[in-house]
Design a protein around this motif. Structure first.
Motif, PDB file in Angstrom:
ATOM      1  N   LEU A 155       9.754  23.530  13.856  1.00  0.00           N
ATOM      2  CA  LEU A 155      10.765  22.881  14.681  1.00  0.00           C
ATOM      3  C   LEU A 155      11.396  23.984  15.519  1.00  0.00           C
ATOM      4  O   LEU A 155      11.992  24.908  14.972  1.00  0.00           O
ATOM      5  N   ALA A 156      11.225  23.914  16.814  1.00  0.00           N
ATOM      6  CA  ALA A 156      11.702  24.988  17.681  1.00  0.00           C
ATOM      7  C   ALA A 156      12.608  24.406  18.757  1.00  0.00           C
ATOM      8  O   ALA A 156      12.232  23.472  19.451  1.00  0.00           O
ATOM      9  N   HIS A 157      13.801  24.979  18.900  1.00  0.00           N
ATOM     10  CA  HIS A 157      14.735  24.575  19.933  1.00  0.00           C
ATOM     11  C   HIS A 157      15.011  25.796  20.811  1.00  0.00           C
ATOM     12  O   HIS A 157      15.439  26.846  20.318  1.00  0.00           O
ATOM     13  N   LEU A 170       7.855  24.316   6.287  1.00  0.00           N
ATOM     14  CA  LEU A 170       8.464  23.987   7.569  1.00  0.00           C
ATOM     15  C   LEU A 170       9.388  25.130   7.972  1.00  0.00           C
ATOM     16  O   LEU A 170      10.180  25.615   7.169  1.00  0.00           O
ATOM     17  N   ALA A 172      12.170  26.377  11.016  1.00  0.00           N
ATOM     18  CA  ALA A 172      12.992  25.963  12.146  1.00  0.00           C
ATOM     19  C   ALA A 172      13.518  27.209  12.839  1.00  0.00           C
ATOM     20  O   ALA A 172      13.990  28.143  12.183  1.00  0.00           O
ATOM     21  N   THR A 173      13.420  27.230  14.161  1.00  0.00           N
ATOM     22  CA  THR A 173      13.898  28.371  14.938  1.00  0.00           C
ATOM     23  C   THR A 173      14.775  27.860  16.074  1.00  0.00           C
ATOM     24  O   THR A 173      14.556  26.780  16.609  1.00  0.00           O
TER      25      THR A 173
END
Length: 182
Positions: A155-157, A170, A172-173
């Protein structure tokens, strides 16, 4: 015959085979082996057609030391000192564990191939890449949205041009750019 890899880029973690004159039946004689050169030399090698040595070999059914015209004395001597009958498995002869462990742990290229003038190399242009290096993984794995490369769930924002390697996890960045995350 060894298959020398036609390199796509200079690498310093591998040896190179400098080829010389063509031989009858195909391939080239070997002028020299160069183990893990500095980057500047590796770049000159790539520009001049020197091949990367990766131990891909094609052998006849004749025993390798006899075929190459060289018998590695520490290997053969130790195996000949063994006591008792050798174990056979179809057409393969197995030395007992104690004598095998006493043999020097040399690679086939160092023990035999680099010591004979019967060694022939043929160029292999197969778009080979050492995918054990992170730069090579970046080149061969698919780039997803925003240029990120990842091997599991990500999950990359606001993240761009990252290589993220995980197993079964999983990740997340947020706001990460041009980064390797393992």
């Amino acid at each position: 015959m060894a298959f020398g890899i036609v390199p796509g880029a200079a690498v310093t973690g591998y040896g190179y085979i400098r080829r010389c004159t063509p031989v009858a039946g195909g391939g080239f004689g070997v002028a020299a082996f160069v183990e893990k050169p500095a980057l500047a030399l590796a770049q000159r090698y790539v520009a001049s057609g020197v091949l990367v040595e990766q131990r891909y070999v094609l052998l006849s059914g004749q025993p390798l030391p006899a075929r190459a015209g060289h018998t590695p004395p520490r290997l053969i001597g130790r195996l000949q000192q063994r006591k008792g009958p050798a174990q056979t498995d179809v057409d393969f002869v197995r030395a007992d564990a104690a004598h095998f462990k006493a043999c020097r742990a040399d690679s086939i290229d160092f023990a035999v191939m680099e010591k004979t003038d019967a060694y022939v190399v043929g160029p292999m242009d197969a778009s080979w890449s050492d995918v054990g290096a992170f730069a090579a993984l970046w080149d061969v794995l698919p780039h997803h949205a925003q240029g990120n490369v990842h091997r599991w769930d990500l999950l990359a924002h606001d993240c761009h041009n990252n290589l993220v390697m995980t197993e079964y996890t999983l990740v997340a960045t947020v706001g990460m750019h041009d980064t390797l995350l393992i």
